[in-house]
Design an enzyme around this catalytic site. Structure first.
Site, mmCIF file in Angstrom:
data_model
loop_
_atom_site.group_PDB
_atom_site.id
_atom_site.type_symbol
_atom_site.label_atom_id
_atom_site.label_comp_id
_atom_site.label_asym_id
_atom_site.label_seq_id
_atom_site.Cartn_x
_atom_site.Cartn_y
_atom_site.Cartn_z
ATOM 1 C CB VAL A 42 -36.455 52.554 -50.076
ATOM 2 C CG1 VAL A 42 -37.336 53.662 -49.527
ATOM 3 C CG2 VAL A 42 -34.987 52.920 -49.933
ATOM 4 C CG ASP A 57 -52.788 45.745 -1.865
ATOM 5 O OD1 ASP A 57 -52.680 44.778 -1.108
ATOM 6 O OD2 ASP A 57 -52.885 46.914 -1.467
ATOM 7 C CB THR A 87 -55.636 47.184 2.066
ATOM 8 O OG1 THR A 87 -55.849 45.981 2.798
ATOM 9 C CG2 THR A 87 -55.981 48.384 2.924
ATOM 10 C CG ASP A 107 -56.953 41.372 5.282
ATOM 11 O OD1 ASP A 107 -56.352 41.878 6.237
ATOM 12 O OD2 ASP A 107 -57.820 41.965 4.628
ATOM 13 N NE ARG A 120 -50.875 34.453 8.449
ATOM 14 C CZ ARG A 120 -49.839 33.610 8.513
ATOM 15 N NH1 ARG A 120 -49.827 32.525 7.790
ATOM 16 N NH2 ARG A 120 -48.815 33.865 9.295
ATOM 17 C CG ASN A 176 -44.355 48.077 -47.735
ATOM 18 O OD1 ASN A 176 -44.781 49.112 -48.241
ATOM 19 N ND2 ASN A 176 -43.759 48.057 -46.566
#
Length: 1139
Positions: free
Chosen positions: A441, A488, A490, A734, A781, A872
């Site tokens: 634990v 992108d 645009t 483009d 393109r 721990n």
């Protein structure tokens, strides 16, 4: 989308009556992603796939491949797949093969003039593919005699082509979100540990007889507390996901469904957009958003903005289908012929009709919407935490197993002289088992999932205030590890609004306000010096000589028309005093309008002047109008003089400069006449003056450069991303010249980078792509498929990819990426559906905010891990050694003490470390890839160094504390005092170590920004207050001295705890390279033991499991490389050298 219905977002336009005109702006030759040419020979001449040279066999084979044998298309000639070929991408070859608009109408059993019949239930006849596509065959067809099944209208048509709706997307119920949140490796391991701990605790409480004066057993509390922690984590995660889903649903909720005009049975009627069917004749008007795919039938001056659907920023002029078919059959030039209407496009100007060919899931809009419905992938942090949890569980189980057998051997070895009763011996054995389970634990970091959840929840709430709506909760932490952004152009890098960015009038010139220039002044400064006469002439040139009009979009006044004309009108409105376009036109007496002439590349208007006479104003292609000019106007006085060769060359140089900057150049010229028509004017057949006759002896007024400008702040955002080690690439439809110019302005393109076109990229093999992609900066393109391929190749190369986009065409790549960003204002519903984060302000710069918060989340988890693992390891080793040493086999820290240290404090620490806001400095380091270790060398150095100090202090107090402090440990109260000092010291060391863990690098200022984090200050104060309260009043439950300890003991505890901070400074000065070298040597035995555990564990499981499949799965799991053993983290070492 409401009720799963399919309809692109509406655009409300207030229109006015105007004369039909052929006017338009200069049509761009840039490429269209939906229309990538199949043939290289046509690549530079057409906006659509104009391949009609391919053999008929190839086209027919392509169409035949779309026939689905499981779908009965009778009585219609075409399948939905065959009609899809028209627009995926745009293909005139397929259009020709299907018989043109007349063949398509015949195959769909519709009429180009009267549309569908309102009385249709089943189709009247059965038409074959051959009958529909053969223009020389009379379409009679066999009578279709199938009886209707339910008597519904258009039964056959709906069966074959469907309705204009999408299948309902199921909203994930809360219980499924809860179950999904619970299916986490860490939580499952915790559940097992909690169940065992709770069972043993209940046995100790209820199954063992305790003496009357013994304190109540609280061994069950730890198991119950872990269960509560699990429930808390699951509910917080699930509710967060549910809340984000609801917020997104509200964001995209439709106000109401819209109605559109269609022709049925020869009458124009209004129907719901969701009731449109294949074969319907739909009417187009300015401002409409196209609901389905189709073919343009007829109309006047119809121009569409397809940027949201295709990424193409130029307006697309539509050609009637019959005219296109005639051109194809006669072998005429087919340049720029475009009869295709794409769903999601906006009608800018003109009126007309088109025939619907694809609706619902078969349309371009519908296909993309369906493609984004996929399951999310695991994030890098999820993957690493899952491996880490299993590693810790294995090591913890190994330590617990060793301890259990050591204590068991001691127990069995002492049985011969043990005089206790059998029940007491049984209880002693259960104590051994409880100690072993406690080790497990303690080893498992139960606060880890809570830390991740809290960090994400905190970050997403803060990000929303900074215009980032996180739809997928874990997307923000993934963004922190992003190594590449594919954007992108645009609407993302640019504003998607054509704007006049430069101009030259006479001796004056201007540039856009965002551009710095030594030669030209800003447009605001320029306009303040324009004389009234010049302003009047300019307004006449751009407002009177225009077919655009005033409209309204989302309650905001806008100009509606071609993007070039709206850009010029916006210039007049913002800087030349144009108040009302309609009033300006009403105040002028327009004698004649010359619509746009594509052969002469210009348009004009004749105005009767108030002072007498007439003025012809013309705008169009600047180089053509310059050739028609013979005079030059001084802009300030409008006096004219003959145009000298030097002046002409200077204007040519200006036009060339604008063109090299990828600006669309528009020339403005004029000429005054004493009478209209002019003397000896040449007339057309209609009796009006021929425009060609007038294009001579013109006076050149000026030239403007128009461009879709870069969004403010984008270059700076790109620079910050590059500084953070994130590569930004631009992917656009483009042409290469425009793409390179915009990328250079955005600082994306640099010397040595690669600019490539989509068709060329698509033809590369995987190996060639892998070589090109690292240097690829601009993909021009490109089609949506090219963008998706690029994203997938980047991911296969180990990159964590973010994609930005606002259009429908961006959706496949948005979904394929690790993180998809869509635009909240201009983004389409499809893009938002596909994305994981929505930029509410449409600002590319907000991505840097997401990047910073993503890294803050990753840092928060790492800070917590560094803190948690330190606690721990110390607690496990302390429990292991002291339980083995103690005569009664009890650890130094009891179960309830460990509960406080290991659960409560870790939960508080998780919240404290998760709320540190990011600073700009977080961008000064490279991203951590998927293959990078979760715990770096620097972190391991801090963990190891702190453990050495803490264990040394606790072991000295445990073994020699009585002698050092002068306590007689034979007295029970003195032993309790020492136990309390040990517990208190251990807790104070964790409190001060929280400050150390605010930094993950080797810099010393652990208090940087702490005063801005009120959460951190409040939580630390709360922990200190609770610890003081526990020491004073928690004696019985925590097994410490009742009433607390004295001032000296408090000073010892706090002093030893404070030493953690200067000790951390010494650790940071220890070189990472030295630590890595030591770790390689010292860590080898640990690696050997760990791998042995991995090999043995499956075999042990195999004894208890049946079936080879289970064994195989365990072996595969056991073979995973360790995530918590770091040997030579070179990236971390290099990074910290520079820190």
């Amino acid at each position: 989308m409401e009720a799963g219905r399919l309809a692109p977002p509406t655009l409300q336009i207030t229109t006015r009556q105007r004369a039909l005109s052929e006017a338009d702006t200069i049509t761009s030759q840039t490429s269209n992603p939906f229309s990538t040419p199949i043939s290289p020979s046509n690549a530079s001449t057409s906006n659509v796939s104009t391949v009609v040279d391919d053999s008929d066999t190839a086209i027919w084979e392509e169409l035949r491949s779309e026939i689905d044998p499981g779908v009965n298309t009778e009585p219609f000639a075409f399948t939905p797949g065959q009609l899809n070929k028209l627009l995926n991408p745009k293909s005139l070859a397929v259009y020709h093969a299907l018989g043109g608009i007349q063949g398509i109408a015949a195959g769909l059993q519709s009429d180009l003039h009267s549309g569908l019949s309102v009385d249709e239930s089943i189709a009247p006849r059965n038409v074959s593919f051959a009958e529909a596509t053969n223009p020389h065959t009379s379409i009679k067809g066999q009578e279709w005699s199938r009886p209707p099944t339910d008597g519904q209208p258009f039964e056959d048509r709906v069966r074959v082509y469907g309705r204009n709706i999408l299948p309902l997307k199921r909203v994930t119920p809360l219980w499924k979100l809860v179950w999904g949140a619970y299916n986490d490796t860490v939580l499952i391991v915790l559940t097992v540990a909690a169940a065992i701990s709770l069972a043993l605790g209940l046995y100790e409480t209820l199954g063992v007889v305790h003496p009357p004066d013994a304190p109540a057993s609280v061994d069950w509390v730890e198991g119950l507390a872990i269960c509560i922690a699990i429930i808390l984590v699951v509910l917080v995660t699930a509710l967060n996901d549910w809340q984000k889903e609801q917020a997104f649903a509200r964001l995209n909720a439709k106000k109401e469904e819209r109605e559109i005009k269609v022709t049925r049975s020869g009458r124009i009627i209004l129907i719901s957009v969701y009731d449109v069917l294949a074969g319907d004749i739909i009417h187009l008007e300015p401002g409409d958003v196209v609901p389905v795919d189709g073919i343009f039938v007829d109309g006047s001056d119809v121009t569409c903005d397809e940027s949201s659907a295709t990424g193409e920023s130029d307006a697309m002029r539509k050609t009637p289908g019959i005219a296109v078919m005639k051109a194809l059959e006669s072998g005429q030039i087919i340049k720029n012929l475009d009869p295709f209407i794409i769903s999601g496009a906006k009608v800018l100007e003109g009126v007309g009709t088109f025939m619907a060919t694809s609706v619902g899931v078969h349309s371009s809009f519908g296909r993309i919407m369906m493609s984004v419905r996929t399951e999310p992938e695991a994030t890098p942090l999820q993957e690493k935490l899952g491996v880490l949890a299993m590693d810790i569980a294995k090591l913890g189980t190994t330590a617990a197993g060793i301890l259990f057998f050591v204590l068991l051997f001691r127990f069995v070895g002492g049985l011969s002289g043990d005089n206790r009763t059998p029940s007491e011996k049984g209880s002693a054995f259960m104590d051994i088992l409880i100690v072993a389970v406690t080790i497990i634990v303690v080893a498992v970091p139960e606060g880890l999932p809570l830390a991740v959840t809290l960090a994400l929840a905190f970050a997403t709430s803060k990000m929303l205030k900074e215009n980032n709506l996180v739809r997928v909760l874990r997307a923000c932490e993934t963004m922190g590890n992003a190594t590449a952004i594919c954007s992108d152009k645009t609407g993302t890098l640019t504003t998607n609004r054509m704007t006049v960015v430069a101009g030259t009038f006479g001796a004056t010139s201007f540039v856009h306000s965002d551009v710095e220039s030594e030669k030209a002044q800003t447009v605001s400064s320029w306009s303040s010096h324009v004389t009234p006469a010049s302003k009047e002439l300019l307004i006449q040139s751009v407002a009177i000589n225009s077919t655009a009009f005033e409209g309204e979009e989302d309650g905001t006044p806008v100009f509606v028309g071609s993007k070039t004309e709206t850009a010029l009108l916006q210039l007049a409105k913002e800087h030349l005093g144009l108040l009302s376009l309609s009033e300006t036109r009403d105040n002028e007496q327009v004698v004649h309008m010359f619509p746009f002439d594509s052969s002469k590349k210009c348009m004009g208007a004749v105005i009767k002047l108030r002072t007498g006479g007439y003025r012809l104003v013309v705008k169009g292609a600047s180089e053509i109008l310059l050739g028609s000019a013979s005079a030059f106007a001084h802009f300030d006085t409008l006096t004219t003089e003959p145009l000298s060769e030097d002046q002409r060359q200077s204007l040519r140089d200006t036009i060339s400069e604008y063109a090299n900057r990828s600006l669309r150049t528009i020339g403005l010229v004029y000429r005054d006449f004493q009478q209209w028509p002019p003397v000896n004017a040449e007339l057309t057949e209609g009796g009006s003056v021929d425009l060609g006759f007038l294009l001579r002896d013109l006076t050149f007024l000026g030239v403007v450069g128009i461009q879709d400008p870069v969004r403010p702040g984008v270059p700076e955002a790109v620079r910050k991303a590059q500084r953070a080690g994130v590569t930004v690439r631009m992917v656009t439809g483009d042409n290469m010249q425009t793409a390179r110019a915009i990328a250079t302005e955005c600082l994306i393109y640099s010397e040595g980078g690669v600019v490539m076109e989509g068709p060329e990229f698509r033809r590369l093999s995987e190996n060639e792509m892998n070589k090109v992609i690292p240097r690829l900066q601009v993909l021009a393109r490109s089609s949506p498929e090219d963008k998706r391929i690029l994203v997938q190749r980047l991911k296969s190369l180990g990159e964590t990819v973010a994609v930005t986009g606002d259009g429908t065409n961006d959706a496949p790549a948005l979904k394929a990426a690790n993180i998809g960003f869509s635009m909240g204002i201009s983004g389409t519903e499809v893009a938002k559906e596909a994305s994981s984060i929505i930029l509410m302000d449409d600002n590319f710069a907000s991505i840097i905010t997401a990047l910073m918060w993503g890294r803050a989340v990753n840092d928060a988890v790492k800070k917590f891990l560094q803190f948690q693992i330190t606690v721990n390891i110390t607690a496990v080793l302390l429990a292991f050694v002291t339980a083995t040493y103690d005569d009664e086999m009890k650890p130094a820290l009891g179960a309830v003490q460990l509960l406080w240290v290991n659960l409560i404090m870790d939960t508080f620490a998780a919240l404290a470390l998760a709320t540190d806001p990011p600073t700009e400095n977080i961008l000064d380091r490279p991203p951590q890839g998927r293959d990078q270790p979760l715990i770096t060398t620097t972190m391991w150095k801090q963990i190891t160094g702190q453990n050495i100090y803490k264990l040394s202090v606790i072991f000295i107090l445990y073994f020699a504390g009585g002698d050092i402090l002068g306590y007689d440990l034979t007295i029970h109260d003195k032993q309790l005092e020492l136990d309390t000092v040990i517990f208190n010291t251990f807790v104070w060391m964790q409190i001060f170590n929280i400050f150390n863990n605010r930094r993950l690098d080797n810099k010393l200022n652990v208090l940087e920004g702490v005063l801005r984090n009120y959460f951190f200050i409040g939580i630390v104060v709360l922990i200190i207050g609770l610890q003081i309260m526990i020491v004073f009043i928690g004696g019985l439950a925590f097994e410490i001295k009742p009433g607390g300890i004295d001032g000296t003991q408090w000073a010892i505890s706090i002093g030893l705890g404070f030493v953690c901070i200067p000790w951390a400074v010494a650790i940071r000065y220890f070189p990472d390279e030295w630590f890595a070298s030591i770790a390689r040597v010292v860590g080898k035995p640990v690696v050997v033991v760990y791998r042995a555990c991995c090999k043995v564990a499956p075999r042990v499981k195999g004894v208890f499991k049946k079936g080879s499949r289970s064994k195989k799965g365990d072996v595969e799991t056991g073979g995973a490389p360790p995530a918590i053993v770091v040997v030579g983290d070179e990236a971390s070492i290099t990074n910290n050298k520079n820190s």
